[in-house]
Design a protein around this motif. Structure first.
Motif, short mmCIF file in Angstrom:
data_model
loop_
_atom_site.label_atom_id
_atom_site.label_comp_id
_atom_site.label_asym_id
_atom_site.label_seq_id
_atom_site.Cartn_x
_atom_site.Cartn_y
_atom_site.Cartn_z
N CYS A 180 0.53 8.76 -0.74
CA CYS A 180 1.18 9.51 -1.62
C CYS A 180 0.40 11.07 -1.67
O CYS A 180 -0.77 11.25 -1.39
CB CYS A 180 1.09 9.19 -2.96
SG CYS A 180 2.02 10.19 -4.27
N TRP A 222 -3.68 1.66 -11.77
CA TRP A 222 -3.62 1.25 -10.21
C TRP A 222 -4.98 1.53 -9.66
O TRP A 222 -5.56 2.53 -10.22
CB TRP A 222 -2.77 1.80 -9.55
CG TRP A 222 -1.24 1.54 -10.16
CD1 TRP A 222 -0.94 0.40 -10.84
CD2 TRP A 222 0.00 1.96 -9.56
NE1 TRP A 222 0.32 0.44 -10.99
CE2 TRP A 222 0.83 1.10 -10.15
CE3 TRP A 222 0.32 2.84 -8.50
CZ2 TRP A 222 2.42 1.65 -10.14
CZ3 TRP A 222 1.53 3.28 -8.47
CH2 TRP A 222 2.66 2.67 -9.06
N PRO A 270 0.96 -1.65 -6.57
CA PRO A 270 0.25 -1.92 -4.98
C PRO A 270 -1.12 -2.37 -5.11
O PRO A 270 -1.91 -2.03 -6.21
CB PRO A 270 0.49 -0.36 -4.48
CG PRO A 270 0.69 0.62 -5.83
CD PRO A 270 1.25 -0.30 -6.81
N TYR A 308 0.80 -1.05 0.08
CA TYR A 308 -0.05 -0.01 -0.10
C TYR A 308 0.88 1.06 0.13
O TYR A 308 1.93 1.43 0.58
CB TYR A 308 -1.09 -0.06 1.35
CG TYR A 308 -2.00 -1.19 1.11
CD1 TYR A 308 -3.06 -1.07 0.65
CD2 TYR A 308 -1.69 -2.29 1.83
CE1 TYR A 308 -4.10 -2.07 0.70
CE2 TYR A 308 -2.49 -3.38 2.16
CZ TYR A 308 -3.75 -3.13 1.33
OH TYR A 308 -4.46 -4.32 1.45
N VAL A 309 0.54 2.27 -0.61
CA VAL A 309 1.30 3.45 -0.63
C VAL A 309 0.25 4.81 -0.39
O VAL A 309 -0.90 4.73 -0.88
CB VAL A 309 1.77 3.83 -2.00
CG1 VAL A 309 2.67 5.03 -2.03
CG2 VAL A 309 2.68 2.47 -2.36
N VAL A 340 -6.75 3.41 -7.02
CA VAL A 340 -6.52 4.62 -6.18
C VAL A 340 -7.63 5.03 -5.09
O VAL A 340 -8.60 4.86 -5.87
CB VAL A 340 -5.92 5.80 -7.11
CG1 VAL A 340 -5.45 6.84 -6.45
CG2 VAL A 340 -4.76 5.20 -8.05
N LEU A 391 6.49 7.65 -8.74
CA LEU A 391 5.90 6.18 -8.64
C LEU A 391 6.46 5.16 -9.76
O LEU A 391 6.27 4.32 -9.66
CB LEU A 391 4.26 6.73 -9.04
CG LEU A 391 3.72 7.30 -7.54
CD1 LEU A 391 2.45 7.65 -7.96
CD2 LEU A 391 3.65 6.30 -6.45
N LEU A 447 -3.41 2.61 -3.65
CA LEU A 447 -2.72 3.73 -3.37
C LEU A 447 -3.73 4.68 -2.87
O LEU A 447 -4.56 4.97 -3.38
CB LEU A 447 -1.95 4.14 -4.57
CG LEU A 447 -0.93 5.61 -4.26
CD1 LEU A 447 0.30 5.63 -5.41
CD2 LEU A 447 -1.69 6.77 -5.01
N THR A 463 -4.51 8.91 -2.16
CA THR A 463 -3.81 10.26 -2.40
C THR A 463 -4.23 11.28 -1.15
O THR A 463 -5.36 11.16 -0.78
CB THR A 463 -4.38 10.91 -3.48
OG1 THR A 463 -5.65 10.85 -3.63
CG2 THR A 463 -3.65 10.42 -4.82
#
Length: 306
Positions: A52, A292, A266, A49-50, A294, A259, A269, A271
């Motif tokens: 960002c 992805w 991932p 997981y990210v 998101v 990225l 993601l 934001t």
């Protein structure tokens, strides 16, 4: 981003039913590429997981004119008018970048040597720290130090520390560049200078960073002709300039560039760290570029990591 900024990778061992770990990467504040003083952002590692940042998710820094040329134009114009310039700047990162640029412009003969006043105790201390941690410097900054020159000292520079030294700046006349915190004009010594600069039709106020909604800086940028500073209503009559290229935050293209180096796709993601429109726009750019999953989380949302 700035000296000391870091990515944070959280590894939750045996978090899954089968005993596998979950890796969650937090981007923190991402800097843009090829900025002076500090190195480019570190490439991301493998992460499930990210999270960002998306501060500039709906904007680009490139205005067609370099920040160097914009700053030179502003300072040369002020010098011709014998006018003061006030630059609200964050004490860590932005102040040092402005000093670096003014020194370069002076050495290149693009502007005259002007009195530069750093009125921020934190900025003064941070500037000393920048010089100590050489492992964080980019090659150009390190090469200047090797020549026994000071990358963050202009030709006629004064740094104030005490309150009395700050007050004495009020007695100066003619063209001078005052750099003071805070960068969004929400507090600090910059407010005392703003009370004198804002009503002065001959003066120039220069914004060199992001101004969040609701801050004094944002209200001035949005065109309000009167702002409240320390319980007083101050008219805004001075010239207003904005140099967007100085933001320490990556714009949406730079975030995509960062990225691209992620070592896997991932599961999700997120934001964050952006106004709603910017966060949604950044999410759209990521979906379009990488395909992805998101999410733009809202306050109070709960996400189960699997």
């Amino acid at each position: 981003h700035i000296l000391g900024a870091s990515l944070v990778l959280v590894e939750m061992e045996k978090a899954r039913a089968g005993g596998d770990s979950i890796r969650f990467l937090f981007s923190g504040d991402l800097g843009h590429y090829d900025q002076p003083i500090v190195k480019d952002p570190t490439a991301p590692t493998f992460a499930d997981y990210v999270m960002c940042e998306s501060t500039y998710g709906n904007r680009l820094h490139d205005s067609g004119v370099s920040s160097e040329d914009q700053m030179a134009d502003v300072l040369n114009d002020a010098a011709k008018r014998d006018a003061p310039v006030l630059i609200p700047a964050f004490a860590i990162g932005r102040t040092q970048e402005i000093l670096y640029l003014i020194r370069e412009l002076e050495e290149a003969g693009k502007i005259p040597v002007l009195p530069v006043r750093i009125d921020s105790p934190m900025a003064a201390q941070a500037t000393q720290i920048y010089n100590r941690f050489t492992e964080e410097h980019d090659e150009e900054y390190a090469s200047i130090l090797m020549k026994k020159r000071h990358p963050l000292r202009t030709g006629s520079m004064l740094t104030t520390s005490s309150r009395d030294e700050s007050i004495k700046l009020n007695d100066e006349r003619g063209t001078r560049v005052i750099i003071s915190a805070s960068g969004m004009m929400t507090g600090g010594r910059v407010l005392h200078h703003a009370m004198r600069i804002l009503p002065n039709e001959n003066a120039t106020l220069v914004f060199v960073g992001y101004q969040a909604a609701g801050t004094t800086g944002r209200r001035i940028l949005d065109g309000e002709r009167e702002v409240k500073i320390m319980k007083e209503w101050i008219p805004v009559r001075c010239r207003i300039e904005r140099i967007a290229g100085f933001s320490a935050h990556a714009d949406w293209k730079a975030v995509l560039r960062w990225l691209e180096n992620l070592q896997n796709v991932p599961k999700m993601l997120f934001t964050t760290h952006g106004e709603p429109d910017a966060a949604e726009a950044m999410a759209g750019h990521i979906r379009d570029r990488f395909g992805w999953n998101v999410s733009v989380p809202q306050y109070g949302d709960t996400i189960e990591l699997v």
